[in-house]
Design an enzyme around this catalytic site. Sequence first.
Site, mmCIF file in Angstrom:
data_model
loop_
_atom_site.group_PDB
_atom_site.id
_atom_site.type_symbol
_atom_site.label_atom_id
_atom_site.label_comp_id
_atom_site.label_asym_id
_atom_site.label_seq_id
_atom_site.Cartn_x
_atom_site.Cartn_y
_atom_site.Cartn_z
ATOM 1 N N ARG A 242 60.182 14.569 -20.882
ATOM 2 C CA ARG A 242 58.845 14.044 -20.619
ATOM 3 C C ARG A 242 58.341 14.413 -19.228
ATOM 4 N NH1 ARG A 242 56.451 8.240 -22.522
ATOM 5 N NH2 ARG A 242 54.387 8.516 -21.611
ATOM 6 N N HIS B 235 49.241 14.166 -7.103
ATOM 7 C CA HIS B 235 49.376 12.775 -6.658
ATOM 8 C C HIS B 235 49.401 12.678 -5.138
ATOM 9 C CE1 HIS B 235 51.247 11.214 -10.690
ATOM 10 N NE2 HIS B 235 49.945 11.412 -10.765
ATOM 11 N N HIS C 18 51.326 17.562 -11.095
ATOM 12 C CA HIS C 18 51.077 16.190 -10.648
ATOM 13 C C HIS C 18 51.787 15.816 -9.347
ATOM 14 C CE1 HIS C 18 49.257 15.911 -14.553
ATOM 15 N NE2 HIS C 18 48.982 14.641 -14.408
ATOM 16 N N LYS D 52 52.524 5.193 -21.235
ATOM 17 C CA LYS D 52 52.707 4.949 -19.810
ATOM 18 C C LYS D 52 51.557 4.099 -19.292
ATOM 19 C CE LYS D 52 55.523 8.626 -17.812
ATOM 20 N NZ LYS D 52 55.548 9.745 -16.826
ATOM 21 N N LYS E 187 51.686 16.067 -26.700
ATOM 22 C CA LYS E 187 52.205 14.955 -25.921
ATOM 23 C C LYS E 187 53.067 14.041 -26.783
ATOM 24 C CE LYS E 187 51.245 11.526 -22.458
ATOM 25 N NZ LYS E 187 50.287 11.007 -21.467
ATOM 26 N N ARG F 84 54.422 -11.780 -21.543
ATOM 27 C CA ARG F 84 55.521 -10.847 -21.813
ATOM 28 C C ARG F 84 55.198 -9.866 -22.940
ATOM 29 N NH1 ARG F 84 58.308 -15.729 -20.694
ATOM 30 N NH2 ARG F 84 59.416 -15.599 -18.699
ATOM 31 N N GLU G 162 67.038 17.045 -17.452
ATOM 32 C CA GLU G 162 66.166 18.176 -17.124
ATOM 33 C C GLU G 162 65.068 18.267 -18.176
ATOM 34 O OE1 GLU G 162 66.405 19.860 -14.429
ATOM 35 O OE2 GLU G 162 68.346 19.103 -13.753
ATOM 36 N N HIS H 274 41.100 12.312 -10.660
ATOM 37 C CA HIS H 274 42.499 12.636 -10.946
ATOM 38 C C HIS H 274 42.649 14.071 -11.440
ATOM 39 C CE1 HIS H 274 46.631 12.282 -12.239
ATOM 40 N NE2 HIS H 274 46.289 12.582 -13.479
ATOM 41 N N ASN I 246 54.301 16.301 -16.224
ATOM 42 C CA ASN I 246 53.827 16.110 -14.853
ATOM 43 C C ASN I 246 53.568 17.435 -14.134
ATOM 44 O OD1 ASN I 246 53.954 13.175 -14.729
ATOM 45 N ND2 ASN I 246 56.165 13.419 -14.865
ATOM 46 N N GLU J 79 43.786 18.638 -17.498
ATOM 47 C CA GLU J 79 44.924 18.218 -18.321
ATOM 48 C C GLU J 79 45.059 19.103 -19.559
ATOM 49 O OE1 GLU J 79 47.207 16.138 -17.584
ATOM 50 O OE2 GLU J 79 46.397 14.799 -16.043
#
Length: 337
Positions: free
Chosen positions: A215, A226, A222, A117, A198, A95, A212, A239, A219, A159
């Site tokens: 974070r 993706h 992306h 993330k 970031k 945990r 809206e 990626h 993306n 990126e």
Amino acid sequence: MIRKNVDALAKAGRLSVVLTDEGVAAAQPAFFAAAFGNAPRLTVVRGERAKSVEVFGQVQEFLAQNRITRQGVLWVVGGGVVGDLGGFTAASYLRGIDYVQVPTTLLAMVDSSVGGKTGLNLPSGKNLVGAFYHPQAVHISTDFLTTLPLREFAAGMAEVIKYGLLGDAALFAQLEKTPLTPASPELSAVIRRCCQMKADVVRADEFERAPEGGRALLNLGHTFGHAIEQVTSYTAYLHGEAVAVGLVGAARLSQKLGLISVNEVARIEKTLAAHALPIRLRETLPVTALQAATTRDKKNRADGVRFVVMNALGVAATRSGIDPALVENVWRELGAT
């Protein structure tokens, strides 16, 4: 610095273990010996295949076999894939145990190692399993980039360019004027700037709950990227390469929505190409599959696919409810059929 930290942890009765991948292990044997000595180390397959439930189980078992307790520390050495895998393992084992990120690729340095993330891919989509779980520290050294393949460096630049497009027009203008290389004297400052951007975004919306913007702006490119990765089974594109094509998709979508000009789209494409990044699909992919993949993106909400668009170069915003036909036209311009 890392060895001193590992030794200090050992004196405090805290065992360190290391997770990396085959590519980093082969390229940096001297670093591992100097930094970690005889600390237990697990080397997993390189690439997106490592972000699977199967490999996740292998890492969990590695921790259990080495009798890691909640006082243990997992050192995660590698690019974004290993960072995501290691972070989610640390979040879920017992945990939650401490982990430290040691990013070895430009992409991981400027993006995935910062922000907390973590996650795994499923056959149905990318990063559908995960947790927000911050590392105790991130150790960044540009020395790792001396052994990084140029293709991997270019992938990281996607990126970096993204940060300019979503929130720093001056950074984009700098990259537009002078492409960044591993030998560029301003490289360290650019990495620091991306990390700061970031961190600022994450601090304001850590769990991506802002209705809206927030974070979700990170993306940019992306949703398209993706989808490309998923449809090609994570094997045809790095990626960052998929994100580069995705940035072109986001730019063209923004132009079709009347937000930026055709000339600005051309500037974005020229800057990406100058950094050895793809701006079109390398092979023909079916529009139906790509459209279906966007609907499974984890950022979507009840009102449909959620895209990040550009109101201007350096100013991004989230947008839902976009006509699927408009998105389909973008895919076709990128080379889909």
